[in-house]
Design an enzyme around this catalytic site. Sequence first.
Site, PDB file in Angstrom:
ATOM      1  N   ASP A 156      -1.965   3.185  -2.354  1.00 55.33           N
ATOM      2  CA  ASP A 156      -1.032   3.535  -3.419  1.00 55.33           C
ATOM      3  C   ASP A 156      -0.885   2.314  -4.324  1.00 55.33           C
ATOM      4  OD1 ASP A 156      -0.745   5.811  -1.951  1.00 55.33           O
ATOM      5  OD2 ASP A 156       1.413   5.646  -1.655  1.00 55.33           O
ATOM      6  N   HIS A 232      -7.039   1.573   2.900  1.00 55.23           N
ATOM      7  CA  HIS A 232      -8.108   2.311   3.564  1.00 55.23           C
ATOM      8  C   HIS A 232      -9.450   2.008   2.906  1.00 55.23           C
ATOM      9  CE1 HIS A 232      -5.167   5.218   5.532  1.00 55.23           C
ATOM     10  NE2 HIS A 232      -4.414   4.595   4.638  1.00 55.23           N
ATOM     11  N   SER A 343       1.385  -6.072  -2.326  1.00 59.05           N
ATOM     12  CA  SER A 343       0.459  -7.075  -2.833  1.00 59.05           C
ATOM     13  C   SER A 343      -0.575  -6.414  -3.737  1.00 59.05           C
ATOM     14  CB  SER A 343      -0.203  -7.824  -1.686  1.00 59.05           C
ATOM     15  OG  SER A 343      -0.800  -8.991  -2.182  1.00 59.05           O
TER      16      SER A 343
END
Length: 374
Positions: A156, A232, A343
């Site tokens: 995200d 991911h 981050s």
Amino acid sequence: MCQSNTLQGPELHSGKWLQFPQLALRRRLGQLTCMSRPALKLRSWPLTILYYLLPFGALKPLTRVGWRPMSRVSLYKSVPTRLLSRAWGRLNSVELPNWLRKPVLSLYIWTFGVNMKEAAVEDLHHYRNLSEFFRRKLKPQARPICGIHSMISPSDGKILSFGQVKNCEVEQVKGITYSLESFLGPHANTENADVKPASCPDSFQKQLVTQENNELYHCVIYLAPGDYHCFHSPTDWTVSHRRHFPGSLMSVNPGVARWIKELFCHNERVVLSGCWKHGFFSLTAVGAQNVGSIRIYFDQDLRTNSPRYSKGSYNDFSFVTNNNKEGIPMRKGEHLGEFNLGSTIVLIFEAPKDFIFYLKPGQKIRFGEALGSL
């Protein structure tokens, strides 16, 4: 008859009263210039903070006698962000009493707009501390994986920049670039070989491109504090090498990224590199302020924000062994790692010239959505 040297009337308001201590101030500033650089920075740091905080230019008269404040960028860089991040990490790991968990976590949810309906566990009493809440998992159906396109978003976040890498420069945010070689470090495949270092800016970039008619592309995704903090695999690829850069832990907020040149090259980061069906592929997890932990699930030896590592160096690890000559295979959408808080993820990869990004600068994106394809 003696004449008084006392200033009166308009002279008192003209600033001449500052002339008396100038000699003493100049002597004191002369002593400061004889100090070592670390000692000088330590002595100048509190005064510089007051210079920027006090109203009406209260300390401006000091500049007339030779003192110069540190720049805002230098002041920010001098903050011990690694130490503060380690302290923040310990604080986040403190177990909260059961009665305090819901009020504390509800405040965080309200502040950063967290959507708890997507969380695998919605009950706030389940999370023993803030660290567990930051690393919360999602429901399996919350992020469907796009199977049509060859590359998906690994996390995200917000798209800061994307496009072709040109002149060995990568865009940090719009209009602000950094060196590709400084960010990735020496080429892992040629570092110990009998290959001469890159003599011109384009040489390092050409070393990464393995196939004719291919180009090098990049994409930068910023994870805000309220985002899902796991990342991911964006495509099917093989990880052959890990490079860990200990460094600063400055904020990677887009506003700060516009302010500090080569911010991503200063910050602690973990570069995973390997190949996909079109050639070179890398995913870099960039640490940030209060992000004391970058975890890669298949790399148990990795330790980030550790006092034993000094800034300015890097540590390499190869996943290519006698038993596993190719490396670590990753499937599109497979769990890869996690941040402790938010981050940035930076993708740098090789692809044919007809590769197309399905993105807009500044757009919000979620893990599993299309990033680009051929």
